[in-house]
Design a protein around this motif. Structure first.
Motif, PDB file in Angstrom:
ATOM      1  N   MET A  20       0.895  -1.222   0.056  1.00 41.10           N
ATOM      2  CA  MET A  20       0.122  -0.014  -0.173  1.00 41.10           C
ATOM      3  C   MET A  20       0.711   1.073   0.201  1.00 41.10           C
ATOM      4  O   MET A  20       0.386   2.228  -0.616  1.00 41.10           O
ATOM      5  CB  MET A  20      -1.162   0.091   1.153  1.00 41.10           C
ATOM      6  CG  MET A  20      -1.833   1.279   1.296  1.00 41.10           C
ATOM      7  SD  MET A  20      -2.779   1.146   2.955  1.00 41.10           S
ATOM      8  CE  MET A  20      -3.436  -0.486   3.137  1.00 41.10           C
ATOM      9  N   LEU A  21       1.999   1.213   0.688  1.00 41.66           N
ATOM     10  CA  LEU A  21       2.628   2.483   1.039  1.00 41.66           C
ATOM     11  C   LEU A  21       4.100   2.562   0.166  1.00 41.66           C
ATOM     12  O   LEU A  21       4.423   3.655  -0.228  1.00 41.66           O
ATOM     13  CB  LEU A  21       3.234   2.579   2.455  1.00 41.66           C
ATOM     14  CG  LEU A  21       1.940   2.626   3.433  1.00 41.66           C
ATOM     15  CD1 LEU A  21       2.232   2.360   4.806  1.00 41.66           C
ATOM     16  CD2 LEU A  21       1.189   3.934   3.237  1.00 41.66           C
ATOM     17  N   ASP A  22       4.621   1.472  -0.202  1.00 36.44           N
ATOM     18  CA  ASP A  22       5.918   1.447  -0.978  1.00 36.44           C
ATOM     19  C   ASP A  22       5.787   2.228  -2.245  1.00 36.44           C
ATOM     20  O   ASP A  22       7.011   2.362  -2.849  1.00 36.44           O
ATOM     21  CB  ASP A  22       6.519  -0.108  -1.025  1.00 36.44           C
ATOM     22  CG  ASP A  22       8.010   0.144  -0.841  1.00 36.44           C
ATOM     23  OD1 ASP A  22       8.681   1.038  -0.629  1.00 36.44           O
ATOM     24  OD2 ASP A  22       8.646  -1.059  -1.226  1.00 36.44           O
ATOM     25  N   GLY A  23       4.556   2.235  -2.982  1.00 38.75           N
ATOM     26  CA  GLY A  23       4.681   2.662  -4.029  1.00 38.75           C
ATOM     27  C   GLY A  23       4.713   4.378  -4.273  1.00 38.75           C
ATOM     28  O   GLY A  23       4.719   5.017  -5.147  1.00 38.75           O
ATOM     29  N   ASP A  24       4.496   4.957  -3.184  1.00 39.83           N
ATOM     30  CA  ASP A  24       4.410   6.326  -3.051  1.00 39.83           C
ATOM     31  C   ASP A  24       5.753   6.924  -2.974  1.00 39.83           C
ATOM     32  O   ASP A  24       6.762   6.378  -2.756  1.00 39.83           O
ATOM     33  CB  ASP A  24       3.941   6.607  -1.765  1.00 39.83           C
ATOM     34  CG  ASP A  24       3.727   8.309  -1.534  1.00 39.83           C
ATOM     35  OD1 ASP A  24       2.620   8.644  -1.708  1.00 39.83           O
ATOM     36  OD2 ASP A  24       4.819   8.862  -0.941  1.00 39.83           O
ATOM     37  N   PRO A  25       6.014   7.974  -4.092  1.00 37.65           N
ATOM     38  CA  PRO A  25       7.587   8.217  -4.556  1.00 37.65           C
ATOM     39  C   PRO A  25       8.066   8.947  -3.221  1.00 37.65           C
ATOM     40  O   PRO A  25       9.488   9.006  -3.306  1.00 37.65           O
ATOM     41  CB  PRO A  25       7.055   9.335  -5.340  1.00 37.65           C
ATOM     42  CG  PRO A  25       5.754   9.823  -5.166  1.00 37.65           C
ATOM     43  CD  PRO A  25       4.966   8.563  -4.923  1.00 37.65           C
TER      44      PRO A  25
END
Length: 205
Positions: A20-25
């Motif tokens: 959920m979070l790792d894709g945020d730049p």
């Protein structure tokens, strides 16, 4: 780039949060841990900016781990992420130094915003948690027992009658009754047994 450590004893939850979070730049999930003890070690190794901390886990709970992490690295921001929202859990987490307290039904968008807010030094709370804290703060502060009232209650706790308490303290039985009535009022109880039990729960005996 905010370095994030995820702590949860359930693999599915850990991987779900990572996905959920790792894709945020702006975020870098640098690691994960499955227990409080492991979280302390991983936090020391990885130096994350923010830790998402589960509350109840085998091998060291989240509150204990939070306190230990912050003792070593005060700059780390810990957000408790849990399914539990009892007053006791919330207060323990806040007292340990947690920067936030969120429930696991928090949306992905709100969780992401909370991580950024915590990294900026802000406090983040689920609405229901904030309500509980405000309600608790507004509650009347319990009145402390006077030294004499504490003496009376301690003797009552040992099973002495009013007359016996009076003889022991060199006061009249009527005075003992007066002290007990004041004790009942301060503790919010209506009888001797409840007074003793409540006082013990609050650490007054």
């Amino acid at each position: 780039m905010i370095k994030l450590l995820i702590v949860d004893d359930h693999p599915v939850v850990r991987e779900g949060l990572r996905g959920m979070l790792d894709g945020d730049p702006g975020l870098d999930v640098v690691g994960a841990a499955a227990s409080g003890d492991e979280a302390v070690v991983r936090a020391s190794e990885l130096a994350p900016d923010v830790v998402l901390m589960d509350l109840r886990m085998p091998g060291g709970d989240g509150v204990s781990a939070t306190g230990r992490i912050l003792a070593d690295s005060p700059g780390i921001r810990v957000i408790v992420l849990t399914t539990y929202e009892s007053d006791q859990d919330i207060v323990r987490a806040v007292e340990a130094g947690a920067a936030g307290y969120l429930l696991k039904d928090t949306s992905a968008e709100d969780l992401l915003a909370a991580v950024y807010a915590a990294a900026r030094g802000e406090t983040v709370l689920s609405p229901s948690v904030a309500t509980r804290l405000v309600t608790r703060m507004r509650a009347p502060v319990p009145q402390a027992l006077t030294p004499r009232e504490a003496e009376v209650l301690a003797l009552v706790a040992r099973g002495l009658t009013n007359a016996e308490v009076g003889r022991r303290l060199f006061i009249s039985e009527t005075t003992v009754k007066t002290h007990l009535l004041r004790i009942f009022g301060k503790l919010g109880v209506s009888d001797r047994t409840a007074a003793v039990t409540t006082a013990m729960e609050r650490g007054l005996l």
